[in-house]
Design a protein around this motif. Structure first.
Motif, PDB file in Angstrom:
ATOM      1  N   MET A 207       0.984  -1.420   0.102  1.00  0.00           N
ATOM      2  CA  MET A 207       0.002   0.042  -0.155  1.00  0.00           C
ATOM      3  C   MET A 207       1.012   1.168   0.135  1.00  0.00           C
ATOM      4  SD  MET A 207      -1.467   0.218   3.873  1.00  0.00           S
ATOM      5  CE  MET A 207      -2.006  -1.258   4.084  1.00  0.00           C
ATOM      6  N   PRO A 208       0.351   2.372  -0.387  1.00  0.00           N
ATOM      7  CA  PRO A 208       1.094   3.606  -0.254  1.00  0.00           C
ATOM      8  C   PRO A 208       1.679   3.725   1.010  1.00  0.00           C
ATOM      9  CG  PRO A 208      -0.984   3.888  -1.409  1.00  0.00           C
ATOM     10  CD  PRO A 208      -1.102   2.476  -0.955  1.00  0.00           C
ATOM     11  N   TRP A 209       2.884   4.138   0.846  1.00  0.00           N
ATOM     12  CA  TRP A 209       3.940   4.147   2.508  1.00  0.00           C
ATOM     13  C   TRP A 209       4.827   5.132   2.569  1.00  0.00           C
ATOM     14  CZ3 TRP A 209       1.584   1.887   6.279  1.00  0.00           C
ATOM     15  CH2 TRP A 209       2.276   1.405   7.273  1.00  0.00           C
ATOM     16  N   PHE A 210       5.119   5.888   3.600  1.00  0.00           N
ATOM     17  CA  PHE A 210       5.864   6.654   3.894  1.00  0.00           C
ATOM     18  C   PHE A 210       6.185   7.633   2.554  1.00  0.00           C
ATOM     19  CE2 PHE A 210       8.416   6.111   8.074  1.00  0.00           C
ATOM     20  CZ  PHE A 210       7.625   4.975   8.105  1.00  0.00           C
ATOM     21  N   VAL A 211       5.085   8.095   2.205  1.00  0.00           N
ATOM     22  CA  VAL A 211       4.813   9.228   0.936  1.00  0.00           C
ATOM     23  C   VAL A 211       5.548   8.278  -0.458  1.00  0.00           C
ATOM     24  CG1 VAL A 211       5.540  11.405  -0.159  1.00  0.00           C
ATOM     25  CG2 VAL A 211       5.283  11.311   2.123  1.00  0.00           C
ATOM     26  N   SER A 212       6.871   8.147  -0.738  1.00  0.00           N
ATOM     27  CA  SER A 212       7.369   7.774  -1.845  1.00  0.00           C
ATOM     28  C   SER A 212       7.727   6.204  -2.029  1.00  0.00           C
ATOM     29  CB  SER A 212       8.581   8.560  -2.113  1.00  0.00           C
ATOM     30  OG  SER A 212       9.327   8.801  -1.010  1.00  0.00           O
ATOM     31  N   ASP A 213       7.403   5.350  -1.101  1.00  0.00           N
ATOM     32  CA  ASP A 213       7.656   4.026  -1.335  1.00  0.00           C
ATOM     33  C   ASP A 213       7.060   3.466  -2.491  1.00  0.00           C
ATOM     34  OD1 ASP A 213       9.055   4.356   0.926  1.00  0.00           O
ATOM     35  OD2 ASP A 213       8.643   2.649   2.058  1.00  0.00           O
ATOM     36  N   ALA A 214       7.756   2.484  -3.087  1.00  0.00           N
ATOM     37  CA  ALA A 214       7.209   1.918  -4.589  1.00  0.00           C
ATOM     38  C   ALA A 214       6.144   0.753  -4.202  1.00  0.00           C
ATOM     39  CB  ALA A 214       8.381   1.508  -5.262  1.00  0.00           C
ATOM     40  N   THR A 215       5.094   0.980  -4.886  1.00  0.00           N
ATOM     41  CA  THR A 215       3.920   0.061  -5.032  1.00  0.00           C
ATOM     42  C   THR A 215       4.012  -0.669  -6.424  1.00  0.00           C
ATOM     43  OG1 THR A 215       2.333   1.513  -5.793  1.00  0.00           O
ATOM     44  CG2 THR A 215       2.598   1.245  -3.371  1.00  0.00           C
ATOM     45  N   ARG A 216       3.153  -1.603  -6.378  1.00  0.00           N
ATOM     46  CA  ARG A 216       3.209  -2.349  -8.006  1.00  0.00           C
ATOM     47  C   ARG A 216       2.648  -1.303  -8.974  1.00  0.00           C
ATOM     48  NH1 ARG A 216       3.851  -7.386 -10.531  1.00  0.00           N
ATOM     49  NH2 ARG A 216       3.743  -6.580 -12.648  1.00  0.00           N
TER      50      ARG A 216
END
Ligand SMILES: O=P(O)(O)OC[C@H]1O[C@](O)(CO)[C@@H](O)[C@@H]1O
Ligand SMILES: [Mn+2]
Length: 436
Positions: free
Chosen positions: A278-287
Motif C-alpha cells: 500500500m502507499p507508504w512513507f510518501v514515496s515508497d514503491a507499490t506495484r
C-alpha cells in the motif's frame, strides 16, 4: 540481551520529535490539498456519493492532524483491509503491557507506520476511492523531473550490458557503479522533504566519484567477494538474490538497473523484487508505481528506453525477476519480529543468497529503531534477524547508525552538524551469515 530504548518523539532533542511535530502533519496537509484539488473531478466522474466520500477523507485527515498535534491516544483501526487484525493485536498487546500509546510517547517507528496506515484507512473506508494513492502525483512528478538523469542512466546500462566477455576487473567496477547508483538514488525520497521536489537533475555517473567522500561505510568489495565465492563454491547452482525496495521514481529506476545488471551479467540467476502493498512513507514503491514506470519507458520516443523495458519485461516473463509485495513491510514490526509474524516471508528469505535492503526505513527496521551507540555492533543490533547474508544501501535520514568509526563520525560532523538526518551521507553496510 539488554537493548537500548526505542527512538521516540518524547525525546525533544531528537529527529523523531521534529518529525512527529512538523513533518508528519505537513504530509497530512499535502493530502488535504490533493483531495481538495481533485474534488470537482471526483464529483464529475463518480457523482454525489463519491463527493461525500472525498469530504469524509478530508475530515479524516483534519482529525488525524489534530490528534497528532495534541498527542492524542492511538486507537484501534476499523477498516476491512486484511492486516487490521494483526495491527490491532499489536496495539492491544502494547496497551495490555501498560505501554504508552500516543503520538509523542510511543516508539517512533510505531507511530510513523501507524500514521500512514491511518491515512490509508480513510481511503479504504470509501467505495470510490479505496484504490486511490494519495501520493501518486508527487511520485510521478519527481520521476518526470529526473528524465535527463534517467536517460543517461539507461544509456550507460545499455552500453555496459552490450559489452560481451567483460573482464573481471571491469565487471567488478561496474558492480560498484550500479551499487552506488542504487545507493544515492535513496537521496530522492519524498517523506523527508514532506513531498516537495526531490528529483535527480545531475548526471548520476558523473556524481559518483564526488559522492565517494560521503560514503561513511563501504563494504562493496566484501559483497562482491561473497558473490564470487557463491559462484565458485558450486558453479552450476542457482544463485538467488532479493532486493527489498524503497522509493518509487528515480530511485526505483536505479534499483532496477542494479537488478538488471546482476541478472544480465549472471551474478545471480533469480532476483526477487519486494514492493510495498500500500502507499507508504510518501514515496515508497507499490506495484502501481512499478507499472507506471514501465509504461513511461514503453511510451517514450527513446529507443533505449523501449529496449530496456522490453528486456525487463522479459526478465519478469522468464522468471528471472520475481515481483512481490508482502504485507509484513507495512506492519509496525521491525525485522527481528518477521519470523514470528510472517514466517512465510522469513522462510523465503532464508532460501536467498543475498538480501539487498534499500533505504533509511529498512535500516531502522533492521536495527529495531533503537537508541544505539554509533560504535555498537551491527551484528548485535540485528537481534537475530539472520535469514541469510545481507547488505544495506542507505542514506542517513534518521538518528540511528551502527558500527561507525570515530574518524568517520568526526569527518561527517565537521562537514554538517545534521549529518545523520539530511540524506547527504550514505552507507553500504554488510553482514555475512556465519558458515555453519
Ligand atoms: O525512503 P527512506 O530512505 O526509507 O526514508 C524515509 C525516512 O524519511 C523519514 O520519513 C523522515 O521522516 C524517516 O522517518 C524515514 O526513515
Ligand atoms: Mn521510503
Amino acid at each position: 540481551m539488554s537493548l537500548p530504548p526505542p527512538l521516540s518523539a518524547k525525546d525533544k532533542n531528537s529527529f523523531a520529535y521534529e518529525t512527529v511535530k512538523d513533518r508528519l502533519p505537513l504530509i497530512v496537509t499535502r493530502i488535504v490539498d490533493f483531495l481538495a484539488r481533485h474534488r470537482s473531478d471526483i464529483l464529475h466522474d463518480f457523482g454525489e456519493d463519491a463527493d461525500r466520500e472525498c469530504k469524509s477523507c478530508i475530515g479524516a485527515m483534519d482529525k488525524l492532524r489534530y490528534e497528532i498535534a495534541r498527542d492524542k491516544p492511538i486507537v484501534l483501526l476499523g477498516d476491512q483491509y486484511p492486516d487490521v487484525e494483526i495491527w490491532n493485536r499489536c496495539l492491544q498487546d502494547m496497551r495490555n503491557k501498560g505501554q504508552a500509546l500516543s503520538w509523542f510517547q510511543s516508539p517512533w517507528l510505531l507511530v510513523e507506520c501507524y500514521m500512514y496506515r491511518c491515512i490509508m484507512q480513510a481511503f479504504y473506508l470509501t467505495k470510490h476511492m479505496n484504490t486511490t494513492d494519495p501520493f501518486y502525483e508527487m511520485k510521478q512528478r519527481s520521476f518526470l523531473a529526473s528524465e535527463n538523469a534517467a536517460h543517461t542512466l539507461l544509456s550507460q546500462l545499455d552500453n555496459d550490458l552490450q559489452m560481451k566477455n567483460t573482464e573481471e576487473s571491469t565487471l567488478r567496477e561496474q558492480f560498484s557503479t550500479y551499487m552506488e547508483i542504487s545507493l544515492w538514488g535513496n537521496r530522492c525520497d519524498l517523506s523527508l522533504s514532506a513531498g516537495s521536489d526531490s528529483s535527480q537533475n545531475h548526471d548520476p555517473f558523473h556524481q559518483l566519484s564526488e559522492l565517494k567522500q560521503c560514503l561513511l561505510i563501504n563494504h562493496e568489495s566484501d559483497v562482491y567477494q561473497y558473490i564470487v565465492k557463491q559462484h565458485s563454491d558450486d558453479f552450476n547452482h542457482d544463485i538467488y538474490f532479493d532486493l527489498i525496495l524503497d522509493n518509487a521514481g528515480f530511485e526505483l529506476l536505479g534499483d532496477l538497473c542494479l537488478a538488471d545488471f546482476l541478472i544480465s551479467k549472471r551474478l545471480c540467476s533469480r532476483l526477487t523484487l519486494h514492493l510495498k502493498m500500500m502507499p507508504w512513507f510518501v514515496s515508497d514503491a507499490t506495484r502501481q508505481d512499478l507499472d507506471w514506470l514501465f509504461s513511461q519507458l514503453e511510451k517514450s520516443q527513446s529507443e533505449i528506453w523501449q529496449k530496456t523495458v522490453e528486456r525487463w519485461k522479459e526478465h519478469v516473463k522468464n522468471g528471472q525477476w520475481i515481483i512481490t509485495a508482502h504485507q509484513f513491510y507495512t506492519l509496525p514490526f521491525d525485522y527481528s519480529q518477521m519470523r514470528k509474524y510472517s514466517s512465510d516471508l522469513y522462510t523465503s528469505l532464508t532460501n536467498s543468497h543475498l538480501l539487498i535492503f534499500k533505504g533509511d526505513l529498512n535500516y531502522r527496521k533492521l536495527v529495531g529503531d533503537l537508541k544505539w551507540n554509533l560504535n555498537d555492533k551491527f551484528d548485535y543490533a540485528l537481534r537475530g534477524f539472520h535469514p541469510t547474508s545481507l547488505v544495506v544501501l542507505r542514506t542517513l535520514k534518521s538518528d540511528v547508525q551502527l558500527e561507525l568509526d570515530e574518524q568517520s563520525i568526526n569527518y561527517a560532523k565537521n562537514l554538517d552538524s545534521n549529518w545523520m538526518v539530511t540524506g547527504q551521507f550514505g552507507v553500504i553496510q554488510w553482514w555475512k551469515k556465519p558458515d555453519v
